[in-house]
Design a protein around this motif. Structure first.
Motif, PDB file in Angstrom:
ATOM      1  N   SER A  22       0.899  -1.150  -0.010  1.00  0.00           N
ATOM      2  CA  SER A  22      -0.133  -0.033  -0.136  1.00  0.00           C
ATOM      3  C   SER A  22       0.788   1.428   0.015  1.00  0.00           C
ATOM      4  O   SER A  22       1.595   1.264   0.745  1.00  0.00           O
ATOM      5  CB  SER A  22      -0.881  -0.097   1.386  1.00  0.00           C
ATOM      6  OG  SER A  22      -1.553   1.174   1.290  1.00  0.00           O
TER       7      SER A  22
ATOM      8  N   ASP B 263      -0.188  -4.966  11.438  1.00  0.00           N
ATOM      9  CA  ASP B 263      -0.581  -5.844  10.661  1.00  0.00           C
ATOM     10  C   ASP B 263      -1.894  -6.258  11.313  1.00  0.00           C
ATOM     11  O   ASP B 263      -2.049  -6.894  12.205  1.00  0.00           O
ATOM     12  CB  ASP B 263       0.258  -7.286  10.477  1.00  0.00           C
ATOM     13  CG  ASP B 263       1.229  -6.816   9.663  1.00  0.00           C
ATOM     14  OD1 ASP B 263       1.410  -6.077   8.825  1.00  0.00           O
ATOM     15  OD2 ASP B 263       2.376  -7.584   9.815  1.00  0.00           O
TER      16      ASP B 263
ATOM     17  N   ALA C 197       0.939   2.558  11.172  1.00  0.00           N
ATOM     18  CA  ALA C 197       0.753   2.315   9.928  1.00  0.00           C
ATOM     19  C   ALA C 197       1.537   0.983   9.548  1.00  0.00           C
ATOM     20  O   ALA C 197       1.388   0.223   8.680  1.00  0.00           O
ATOM     21  CB  ALA C 197       1.804   3.336   9.030  1.00  0.00           C
ATOM     22  N   SER C 198       2.513   0.453  10.678  1.00  0.00           N
ATOM     23  CA  SER C 198       3.271  -0.788  10.377  1.00  0.00           C
ATOM     24  C   SER C 198       2.431  -1.798  10.967  1.00  0.00           C
ATOM     25  O   SER C 198       3.007  -3.111  10.889  1.00  0.00           O
ATOM     26  CB  SER C 198       4.449  -0.890  11.025  1.00  0.00           C
ATOM     27  OG  SER C 198       4.536  -0.445  12.272  1.00  0.00           O
TER      28      SER C 198
ATOM     29  N   SER D 262       2.968   6.610   5.221  1.00  0.00           N
ATOM     30  CA  SER D 262       2.940   7.052   6.518  1.00  0.00           C
ATOM     31  C   SER D 262       4.127   6.594   7.327  1.00  0.00           C
ATOM     32  O   SER D 262       4.479   7.134   8.197  1.00  0.00           O
ATOM     33  CB  SER D 262       1.551   6.109   7.030  1.00  0.00           C
ATOM     34  OG  SER D 262       0.453   6.669   6.431  1.00  0.00           O
TER      35      SER D 262
ATOM     36  N   ARG E  19       0.223   3.175   3.256  1.00  0.00           N
ATOM     37  CA  ARG E  19       1.128   2.774   4.494  1.00  0.00           C
ATOM     38  C   ARG E  19       2.651   3.013   4.188  1.00  0.00           C
ATOM     39  O   ARG E  19       3.023   3.330   5.153  1.00  0.00           O
ATOM     40  CB  ARG E  19       0.879   1.317   4.329  1.00  0.00           C
ATOM     41  CG  ARG E  19       1.169   0.376   5.753  1.00  0.00           C
ATOM     42  CD  ARG E  19       0.782  -0.718   5.372  1.00  0.00           C
ATOM     43  NE  ARG E  19       1.355  -1.594   6.644  1.00  0.00           N
ATOM     44  CZ  ARG E  19       1.021  -3.032   6.847  1.00  0.00           C
ATOM     45  NH1 ARG E  19       0.474  -3.704   6.002  1.00  0.00           N
ATOM     46  NH2 ARG E  19       1.508  -3.532   8.038  1.00  0.00           N
ATOM     47  N   THR E  20       3.112   2.906   3.060  1.00  0.00           N
ATOM     48  CA  THR E  20       4.398   3.226   3.071  1.00  0.00           C
ATOM     49  C   THR E  20       4.874   4.778   3.323  1.00  0.00           C
ATOM     50  O   THR E  20       5.857   5.010   3.886  1.00  0.00           O
ATOM     51  CB  THR E  20       4.980   2.877   1.518  1.00  0.00           C
ATOM     52  OG1 THR E  20       4.631   1.568   1.361  1.00  0.00           O
ATOM     53  CG2 THR E  20       6.127   3.103   1.483  1.00  0.00           C
TER      54      THR E  20
END
Length: 98
Positions: A35, A97, A94-95, A41, A38-39
Motif C-alpha cells: 500500500s 498488521d 501504519a506498520s 505513513s 502505508r509506505t
C-alpha cells in the motif's frame, strides 16, 4: 561452522547461527509495503523522528535556540519531543498488521 570476520575467525555453533538468522529476520525495518499510503505513513513517521533528532542536536550545539520552538506555553524541548512521539505513533499505526 566458521564465520569469517574482517579481523578474526569466529566459531559459532550451528544452532546459535540459526537463532541469529531468525532474530535478524524478525527485526527487519520495513519501509516499503504494498500500500502506497502505508509506505508513505511509515516514511513520514520515521522522517519526523529524524527531523526532531536533528533539531535537538542543533539546539544542543547552540546553532538554534530551544526558545524558537516554544508553542502554546510548552518549552521547545517538549515540542520537539512531541514531534518525535508523533512520528513514532504514525509509524507504529501504519506498520501494524491488522
Amino acid at each position: 561452522m566458521i564465520l569469517r570476520g574482517a579481523i578474526i575467525d569466529v566459531k559459532v555453533p550451528t544452532a546459535d547461527l540459526y537463532a541469529i538468522l531468525i532474530l535478524e529476520n524478525l527485526m527487519k525495518l520495513t519501509l516499503t509495503f504494498d500500500s502506497h499510503l502505508r509506505t508513505l505513513s511509515i516514511r513520514l513517521g520515521v522522517g519526523l523522528i529524524l527531523l526532531s533528532l536533528i533539531l535537538v542536536t542543533l539546539c544542543l550545539s547552540g546553532i538554534i535556540e530551544f526558545d524558537f520552538f516554544n508553542f502554546a506555553g510548552h518549552s521547545g524541548l517538549r515540542t520537539l519531543a512531541g514531534v518525535a512521539v508523533l512520528g513514532c505513533v504514525i509509524s507504529a499505526i501504519a506498520s501494524a498488521d491488522l
